[in-house]
Design a protein around this motif. Structure first.
Motif, PDB file in Angstrom:
ATOM      1  N   LEU A   1       0.837  -1.200   0.000  1.00  0.00           N
ATOM      2  CA  LEU A   1       0.000   0.000   0.000  1.00  0.00           C
ATOM      3  C   LEU A   1       0.874   1.253   0.000  1.00  0.00           C
ATOM      4  O   LEU A   1       0.611   2.197  -0.746  1.00  0.00           O
ATOM      5  N   GLN A   2       1.923   1.268   0.799  1.00  0.00           N
ATOM      6  CA  GLN A   2       2.832   2.414   0.833  1.00  0.00           C
ATOM      7  C   GLN A   2       3.506   2.624  -0.517  1.00  0.00           C
ATOM      8  O   GLN A   2       3.593   3.754  -1.009  1.00  0.00           O
ATOM      9  N   ARG A   3       3.970   1.542  -1.136  1.00  0.00           N
ATOM     10  CA  ARG A   3       4.608   1.649  -2.452  1.00  0.00           C
ATOM     11  C   ARG A   3       3.611   2.141  -3.500  1.00  0.00           C
ATOM     12  O   ARG A   3       3.950   2.979  -4.348  1.00  0.00           O
ATOM     13  N   LEU A   4       2.389   1.633  -3.431  1.00  0.00           N
ATOM     14  CA  LEU A   4       1.371   2.045  -4.387  1.00  0.00           C
ATOM     15  C   LEU A   4       1.041   3.526  -4.232  1.00  0.00           C
ATOM     16  O   LEU A   4       0.877   4.243  -5.229  1.00  0.00           O
ATOM     17  N   GLN A   5       0.977   3.998  -3.001  1.00  0.00           N
ATOM     18  CA  GLN A   5       0.751   5.429  -2.772  1.00  0.00           C
ATOM     19  C   GLN A   5       1.873   6.267  -3.364  1.00  0.00           C
ATOM     20  O   GLN A   5       1.618   7.295  -3.988  1.00  0.00           O
ATOM     21  N   GLU A   6       3.109   5.830  -3.163  1.00  0.00           N
ATOM     22  CA  GLU A   6       4.259   6.554  -3.693  1.00  0.00           C
ATOM     23  C   GLU A   6       4.246   6.558  -5.217  1.00  0.00           C
ATOM     24  O   GLU A   6       4.543   7.573  -5.851  1.00  0.00           O
ATOM     25  N   GLN A   7       3.901   5.425  -5.822  1.00  0.00           N
ATOM     26  CA  GLN A   7       3.916   5.293  -7.279  1.00  0.00           C
ATOM     27  C   GLN A   7       2.802   6.095  -7.938  1.00  0.00           C
ATOM     28  O   GLN A   7       2.989   6.642  -9.028  1.00  0.00           O
ATOM     29  N   THR A   8       1.630   6.126  -7.306  1.00  0.00           N
ATOM     30  CA  THR A   8       0.459   6.740  -7.948  1.00  0.00           C
ATOM     31  C   THR A   8       0.127   8.132  -7.446  1.00  0.00           C
ATOM     32  O   THR A   8      -0.526   8.900  -8.152  1.00  0.00           O
ATOM     33  N   GLY A   9       0.511   8.439  -6.204  1.00  0.00           N
ATOM     34  CA  GLY A   9       0.114   9.706  -5.606  1.00  0.00           C
ATOM     35  C   GLY A   9      -1.291   9.676  -5.037  1.00  0.00           C
ATOM     36  O   GLY A   9      -1.801  10.699  -4.569  1.00  0.00           O
ATOM     37  N   TYR A  10      -1.940   8.518  -5.055  1.00  0.00           N
ATOM     38  CA  TYR A  10      -3.290   8.389  -4.504  1.00  0.00           C
ATOM     39  C   TYR A  10      -3.231   8.190  -2.999  1.00  0.00           C
ATOM     40  O   TYR A  10      -2.238   7.701  -2.458  1.00  0.00           O
ATOM     41  N   ASN A  11      -4.339   8.507  -2.322  1.00  0.00           N
ATOM     42  CA  ASN A  11      -4.407   8.248  -0.888  1.00  0.00           C
ATOM     43  C   ASN A  11      -4.732   6.779  -0.646  1.00  0.00           C
ATOM     44  O   ASN A  11      -4.998   6.023  -1.583  1.00  0.00           O
ATOM     45  N   LYS A  12      -4.708   6.363   0.625  1.00  0.00           N
ATOM     46  CA  LYS A  12      -4.926   4.954   0.955  1.00  0.00           C
ATOM     47  C   LYS A  12      -6.284   4.459   0.477  1.00  0.00           C
ATOM     48  O   LYS A  12      -6.394   3.363  -0.079  1.00  0.00           O
ATOM     49  N   THR A  13      -7.316   5.250   0.683  1.00  0.00           N
ATOM     50  CA  THR A  13      -8.664   4.842   0.282  1.00  0.00           C
ATOM     51  C   THR A  13      -8.742   4.595  -1.214  1.00  0.00           C
ATOM     52  O   THR A  13      -9.270   3.574  -1.663  1.00  0.00           O
ATOM     53  N   ASP A  14      -8.195   5.527  -2.006  1.00  0.00           N
ATOM     54  CA  ASP A  14      -8.231   5.369  -3.464  1.00  0.00           C
ATOM     55  C   ASP A  14      -7.418   4.163  -3.916  1.00  0.00           C
ATOM     56  O   ASP A  14      -7.835   3.432  -4.813  1.00  0.00           O
ATOM     57  N   CYS A  15      -6.256   3.943  -3.297  1.00  0.00           N
ATOM     58  CA  CYS A  15      -5.435   2.777  -3.650  1.00  0.00           C
ATOM     59  C   CYS A  15      -6.178   1.483  -3.363  1.00  0.00           C
ATOM     60  O   CYS A  15      -6.188   0.564  -4.193  1.00  0.00           O
ATOM     61  N   ILE A  16      -6.810   1.397  -2.209  1.00  0.00           N
ATOM     62  CA  ILE A  16      -7.543   0.177  -1.838  1.00  0.00           C
ATOM     63  C   ILE A  16      -8.751  -0.013  -2.752  1.00  0.00           C
ATOM     64  O   ILE A  16      -9.009  -1.124  -3.232  1.00  0.00           O
ATOM     65  N   ASN A  17      -9.484   1.060  -3.040  1.00  0.00           N
ATOM     66  CA  ASN A  17     -10.630   0.956  -3.943  1.00  0.00           C
ATOM     67  C   ASN A  17     -10.200   0.458  -5.319  1.00  0.00           C
ATOM     68  O   ASN A  17     -10.817  -0.443  -5.898  1.00  0.00           O
ATOM     69  N   ARG A  18      -9.140   1.030  -5.855  1.00  0.00           N
ATOM     70  CA  ARG A  18      -8.656   0.616  -7.179  1.00  0.00           C
ATOM     71  C   ARG A  18      -8.176  -0.827  -7.159  1.00  0.00           C
ATOM     72  O   ARG A  18      -8.436  -1.590  -8.083  1.00  0.00           O
ATOM     73  N   ALA A  19      -7.471  -1.204  -6.091  1.00  0.00           N
ATOM     74  CA  ALA A  19      -6.968  -2.582  -5.989  1.00  0.00           C
ATOM     75  C   ALA A  19      -8.120  -3.581  -5.970  1.00  0.00           C
ATOM     76  O   ALA A  19      -8.037  -4.639  -6.602  1.00  0.00           O
ATOM     77  N   LEU A  20      -9.191  -3.271  -5.261  1.00  0.00           N
ATOM     78  CA  LEU A  20     -10.338  -4.175  -5.220  1.00  0.00           C
ATOM     79  C   LEU A  20     -11.024  -4.287  -6.578  1.00  0.00           C
ATOM     80  O   LEU A  20     -11.416  -5.382  -6.998  1.00  0.00           O
ATOM     81  N   ILE A  21     -11.146  -3.166  -7.275  1.00  0.00           N
ATOM     82  CA  ILE A  21     -11.763  -3.191  -8.608  1.00  0.00           C
ATOM     83  C   ILE A  21     -10.915  -4.020  -9.568  1.00  0.00           C
ATOM     84  O   ILE A  21     -11.419  -4.862 -10.315  1.00  0.00           O
ATOM     85  N   ILE A  22      -9.595  -3.814  -9.522  1.00  0.00           N
ATOM     86  CA  ILE A  22      -8.690  -4.566 -10.392  1.00  0.00           C
ATOM     87  C   ILE A  22      -8.701  -6.044 -10.029  1.00  0.00           C
ATOM     88  O   ILE A  22      -8.746  -6.913 -10.904  1.00  0.00           O
ATOM     89  N   ALA A  23      -8.679  -6.363  -8.727  1.00  0.00           N
ATOM     90  CA  ALA A  23      -8.715  -7.761  -8.290  1.00  0.00           C
ATOM     91  C   ALA A  23      -9.988  -8.444  -8.784  1.00  0.00           C
ATOM     92  O   ALA A  23      -9.953  -9.602  -9.224  1.00  0.00           O
ATOM     93  N   ASN A  24     -11.097  -7.743  -8.731  1.00  0.00           N
ATOM     94  CA  ASN A  24     -12.358  -8.304  -9.214  1.00  0.00           C
ATOM     95  C   ASN A  24     -12.297  -8.577 -10.716  1.00  0.00           C
ATOM     96  O   ASN A  24     -12.753  -9.633 -11.182  1.00  0.00           O
ATOM     97  N   GLU A  25     -11.735  -7.645 -11.480  1.00  0.00           N
ATOM     98  CA  GLU A  25     -11.599  -7.844 -12.928  1.00  0.00           C
ATOM     99  C   GLU A  25     -10.704  -9.042 -13.237  1.00  0.00           C
ATOM    100  O   GLU A  25     -11.022  -9.866 -14.085  1.00  0.00           O
TER     101      GLU A  25
END
Length: 96
Positions: free
Chosen positions: A45-69
């Protein structure tokens, strides 16, 4: 991923409207949950925040959507393949 908007914040209802194979489903507006992350997940999560600039909530939301796909694509009879570089061989990806 066949629909890149799944990872860009577009709601599920909008994605279904573009795909004639899916009916639009009612999507809840939001839900608050408490999640206990493992040490490895915290680092990711920390690496994803650094890479994308998104906050924790947005990173988790995107990860769940991608995992579902990904889960949907890898279901029988489908398969999911990955190629590390344009010249490398395709590799079958399996999630356990």
């Amino acid at each position: 991923m066949t629909n890149f908007r799944a990872a860009s914040g577009t709601s599920g209802a909008d994605m279904d409207a573009d795909d004639p194979g899916h009916r639009a489903e009612a999507v809840p507006q939001s839900e608050r949950v408490t999640v206990n992350l493992t040490g490895k997940a915290v680092q990711a999560l920390q690496r994803l925040q650094e890479q994308t600039g998104y906050n924790k909530t947005d990173c988790i939301n995107r990860a769940l959507i991608i995992a579902n796909e990904i889960e949907g694509m890898s279901r029988d009879p489908g398969s999911l393949y990955w190629r590390e570089t344009p010249d490398s061989d395709l590799m079958l990806v399996r999630f356990v």
